[in-house]
Design an enzyme around this catalytic site. Structure first.
Site, PDB file in Angstrom:
ATOM      1  N   ASN A  32       0.828  -1.202   0.000  1.00 27.47           N
ATOM      2  CA  ASN A  32       0.000   0.000   0.000  1.00 27.47           C
ATOM      3  C   ASN A  32       0.855   1.242   0.000  1.00 27.47           C
ATOM      4  O   ASN A  32       1.955   1.267   0.560  1.00 27.47           O
ATOM      5  CB  ASN A  32      -0.980  -0.004   1.183  1.00 27.47           C
ATOM      6  CG  ASN A  32      -0.396   0.643   2.418  1.00 27.47           C
ATOM      7  OD1 ASN A  32      -0.319   1.872   2.521  1.00 27.47           O
ATOM      8  ND2 ASN A  32       0.054  -0.180   3.367  1.00 27.47           N
ATOM      9  N   ASN A  42      -2.796   7.030  16.873  1.00 27.35           N
ATOM     10  CA  ASN A  42      -1.534   7.017  16.140  1.00 27.35           C
ATOM     11  C   ASN A  42      -1.285   8.420  15.594  1.00 27.35           C
ATOM     12  O   ASN A  42      -2.176   9.031  15.013  1.00 27.35           O
ATOM     13  CB  ASN A  42      -1.639   5.991  15.005  1.00 27.35           C
ATOM     14  CG  ASN A  42      -0.347   5.827  14.231  1.00 27.35           C
ATOM     15  OD1 ASN A  42       0.020   6.685  13.435  1.00 27.35           O
ATOM     16  ND2 ASN A  42       0.339   4.720  14.462  1.00 27.35           N
ATOM     17  N   ASN A  75       4.032   7.204  15.079  1.00 28.31           N
ATOM     18  CA  ASN A  75       4.558   6.652  13.828  1.00 28.31           C
ATOM     19  C   ASN A  75       5.824   7.428  13.482  1.00 28.31           C
ATOM     20  O   ASN A  75       5.761   8.620  13.191  1.00 28.31           O
ATOM     21  CB  ASN A  75       3.497   6.806  12.728  1.00 28.31           C
ATOM     22  CG  ASN A  75       3.972   6.302  11.384  1.00 28.31           C
ATOM     23  OD1 ASN A  75       5.150   5.971  11.205  1.00 28.31           O
ATOM     24  ND2 ASN A  75       3.072   6.244  10.424  1.00 28.31           N
ATOM     25  N   CYS A  92       7.743   8.447   9.072  1.00 23.67           N
ATOM     26  CA  CYS A  92       7.677   9.562   8.111  1.00 23.67           C
ATOM     27  C   CYS A  92       9.032  10.250   8.026  1.00 23.67           C
ATOM     28  O   CYS A  92       9.789  10.269   8.981  1.00 23.67           O
ATOM     29  CB  CYS A  92       6.682  10.623   8.545  1.00 23.67           C
ATOM     30  SG  CYS A  92       5.253  10.013   9.336  1.00 23.67           S
ATOM     31  N   LYS A 116       5.974   3.272  17.339  1.00 22.70           N
ATOM     32  CA  LYS A 116       5.851   2.213  16.333  1.00 22.70           C
ATOM     33  C   LYS A 116       7.082   2.226  15.440  1.00 22.70           C
ATOM     34  O   LYS A 116       7.386   3.230  14.801  1.00 22.70           O
ATOM     35  CB  LYS A 116       4.584   2.430  15.502  1.00 22.70           C
ATOM     36  CG  LYS A 116       4.299   1.298  14.511  1.00 22.70           C
ATOM     37  CD  LYS A 116       2.905   1.434  13.920  1.00 22.70           C
ATOM     38  CE  LYS A 116       2.576   0.310  12.960  1.00 22.70           C
ATOM     39  NZ  LYS A 116       1.180   0.386  12.483  1.00 22.70           N
ATOM     40  N   ASN A 146       6.127  -1.866  11.484  1.00 22.73           N
ATOM     41  CA  ASN A 146       5.391  -1.186  10.432  1.00 22.73           C
ATOM     42  C   ASN A 146       5.619  -1.980   9.132  1.00 22.73           C
ATOM     43  O   ASN A 146       6.266  -3.023   9.148  1.00 22.73           O
ATOM     44  CB  ASN A 146       5.897   0.261  10.322  1.00 22.73           C
ATOM     45  CG  ASN A 146       4.814   1.200   9.816  1.00 22.73           C
ATOM     46  OD1 ASN A 146       4.019   0.828   8.964  1.00 22.73           O
ATOM     47  ND2 ASN A 146       4.806   2.421  10.322  1.00 22.73           N
ATOM     48  N   GLY A 162       1.357  -9.217   9.920  1.00 20.54           N
ATOM     49  CA  GLY A 162       0.783 -10.408   9.307  1.00 20.54           C
ATOM     50  C   GLY A 162      -0.044 -11.287  10.213  1.00 20.54           C
ATOM     51  O   GLY A 162      -0.383 -12.413   9.837  1.00 20.54           O
ATOM     52  N   THR A 192      -3.637  -6.075   8.452  1.00 20.14           N
ATOM     53  CA  THR A 192      -4.197  -6.409   7.145  1.00 20.14           C
ATOM     54  C   THR A 192      -5.319  -7.456   7.238  1.00 20.14           C
ATOM     55  O   THR A 192      -6.247  -7.449   6.426  1.00 20.14           O
ATOM     56  CB  THR A 192      -3.059  -6.881   6.218  1.00 20.14           C
ATOM     57  OG1 THR A 192      -2.147  -5.790   6.074  1.00 20.14           O
ATOM     58  CG2 THR A 192      -3.556  -7.286   4.850  1.00 20.14           C
TER      59      THR A 192
END
Lengths: 264, 306
Positions: free
Chosen positions: B71, B101, B129, B132, B167, B194, B246, B268
């Site tokens: 993605n 988040n 997060n 970035c 994360k 991540n 996963g 996911t």
């Protein structure tokens, strides 16, 4: 939200052409809530390849119990789906998204190309049931007559009288594209609402013709999609002015007013 | 036998069970209301929030790969103001812990977000997060340099009254170095991993399948890597580790707990089966009952090596 996760038992799996199948499933919650133009996310396998469910438009509901899907084998997932036999079950999520808006429309023209014809059958049935008197013209196109298979007859069987066909190779109906039928069959004295679903270039041509004629047009879009429930945000499409937040096919669509989205 | 006790603790926070939902896979929770009893979950981590709304990347944004998906959504989100005014009212009522988040392009953005969200009722913790790029530092991701990871953790921690979970990105040579940096910066926990940076090409058109060219790989395909990293980090730091990557079934979740994760996030799998998170909660309970395990702490870190 009238959305459900159902373990759906396969009632029938019919092969209509070498590549096109019609799958009938028992899914009462989805069947009793579905509107024409909505879709389901269908599990194709319990293994991890392919991983994601497939977004498939609802071809019709049968009573309050059954959901029928029509799909073409385009890859591994749809091939696995086609191998499933009656009695087996798959997980279905639905009904998802917004369907076609029929409120206050009197003359409606459905324009379908290829597998895009699938949801229009459900729509035609709804128009014939609710619009008095029903005014529903159907224009169907495909590459070949074989690809149209039994679909034209299906529309006639439910009472559609104004039905015109086009094939790319000229094996049935007009030799050329289905969008080329619009000027001839949409009488200018009526205020038409055109509902279309099919390959992107076809819909683009239909939208352009509707603009020329001043007819309202609703389009059903298809994109890659992981979840169908507005969590992954994968199904983004740009707005007509190419600015502002993206629209999402699963939640804002799959049916949009043609002027809402960009036709690139 | 009594009902098994699934409760876990991160800092001072007690969670009903160790099953959370991963950011960016569960929307703002309402999307899953038709499918999941949200109050059965340990908690939800909502879609990453930035200071300003983000439009995200142009389509195509996702592509399916063997056992997973790539993605490149581009962190599309409504921005912190609309998050607070439009999403929090619902989230306060769902009966489970809400973790927000956050993401930014500079230390100042992280600080402002931490400050703003600390004033909001109904938030249990922040998940930072750090994948970035830091715009001011020439686009190097905060998450790939231990010193920068420590700095961003400290910035959030210093400006927030909420527990801070960081994360981690797996796109580094040694994830334990980053984890140690984050621990030194004051994090109450780390969550990992991540997505892994990946790519797919359409051989007919010779074009990348994602408009962004590269994207993050997730799903069952990345689970062994995630599990290895969780195991390494659990040994490297003293703070709790939240395992992500996963996790699709109960057995997947148990593997992460055995490797040393205190909690897990389902990602996911929520796309593939909207009920996945709840089914994993139920599955862990069943596993414990069947194996006469009274407390989840008896599973956590229970990997047998000899």
């Amino acid at each position: 939200m009238n959305q459900f996760e159902e373990q759906a038992k396969i009632v029938r799996q019919e092969q209509l052409t070498p590549e096109i199948y019609r799958l009938t499933l028992k899914a009462p919650d989805i069947a009793s809530n579905a509107r024409p133009g909505q879709f389901v996310m269908a599990q194709t396998t319990t293994s991890y390849d392919p991983l994601l469910r497939r977004p498939l438009s609802i071809h019709q509901t049968i009573g309050n119990e059954q959901v029928q899907l029509m799909y073409k084998i385009v890859g591994k997932g749809t091939r696995m789906l086609s191998a499933l036999t009656p009695g087996k079950t798959i997980q279905l999520t639905g009904p998802l998204g917004h369907g076609f808006d029929l409120a206050g429309k009197d003359a409606i023209c459905l324009v379908g190309g290829g597998m895009g014809i699938a949801p229009l059958y459900f729509l035609a049935r709804e128009i014939l049931r609710t619009n008095k008197p029903p005014k529903c013209t159907v224009l169907l196109g495909a590459r070949t007559a074989a690809e149209l298979g039994p679909l034209p007859r299906d529309f006639m069987d439910i009472g559609v009288t104004e039905i015109f066909l086009a094939t790319d190779d000229g094996t049935l109906g007009h030799h050329g594209f289905v969008a080329e039928l619009l000027p001839k069959h949409l009488a200018p004295e009526n205020k038409w609402t055109v509902c279309t679903c099919g390959p992107h270039p076809m819909m683009k041509a239909v939208v352009s013709q509707c603009r020329k004629q001043g007819d309202e047009c609703q389009v059903s879009l298809e994109t890659m999609m992981a979840c169908g429930i507005s969590a992954c945000l994968g199904c983004a499409v740009p707005r007509s002015d190419l600015s502002g937040p993206y629209l999402h096919v699963c939640k804002d669509g799959p049916v949009f007013k043609a002027d809402e989205v960009a036709w690139l | 036998m009594n009902q098994p006790d699934l409760r876990i603790t991160i800092g001072d926070l007690v969670f009903r069970n160790p099953v959370l939902t991963a950011s960016g896979t569960f929307g703002y929770a309402k999307e899953f209301e038709p499918y999941v009893n949200l109050h059965h979950l340990g908690g939800v981590v909502v879609k990453g929030i930035s200071l300003e709304p983000r439009r995200g990347n142009p389509p195509p944004r996702i592509v399916e790969t063997a056992g997973g998906m790539l993605n490149a959504i581009g962190l599309e989100n409504v921005g912190v103001d609309r998050f607070i005014s439009e999403k929090m009212e619902y989230l306060r009522e769902i009966g489970t812990r809400v973790i927000v988040n956050i993401l930014g392009d500079s230390l100042e953005e992280y600080q402002t977000l931490a400050q703003r969200l600390s004033e909001v009722e109904g938030i249990s913790a922040l998940e930072v997060n750090i994948s970035c790029p830091n715009v001011k530092k020439g686009g190097v991701a905060f998450g790939t340099d231990p010193t920068m990871a420590e700095a961003v953790t400290r910035a959030v921690w210093a400006h927030s009254s909420l527990p801070v979970i960081v994360k981690l990105s797996p796109n580094v040579t040694d994830i334990t170095e980053i984890a140690r940096g984050v621990e030194a910066g004051g994090a109450q926990a780390v969550s990992l991993i991540n997505t892994l940076l990946g790519m797919a090409i359409d051989v007919r058109s010779r074009r990348p399948r994602l408009a962004n060219v590269v994207g993050g790989l997730s799903g069952p395909a990345i689970k062994p890597i995630a599990l290895r990293m969780v195991w390494q980090v659990a040994q490297a730091v003293k703070i709790p580790v939240i395992g992500i990557g996963g996790i699709t079934t109960t057995e997947d979740a148990l593997e992460f707990l055995l490797a040393g994760a205190t909690a897990i996030e389902v990602g996911t799998a929520n796309f593939v089966n909207p009920r996945a998170s709840q089914e994993i909660v139920e599955g862990i309970g069943r596993y414990m009952s069947e194996n006469r395990i009274n407390r989840i702490s008896e599973v956590i870190g229970g990997l047998v090596l000899s």
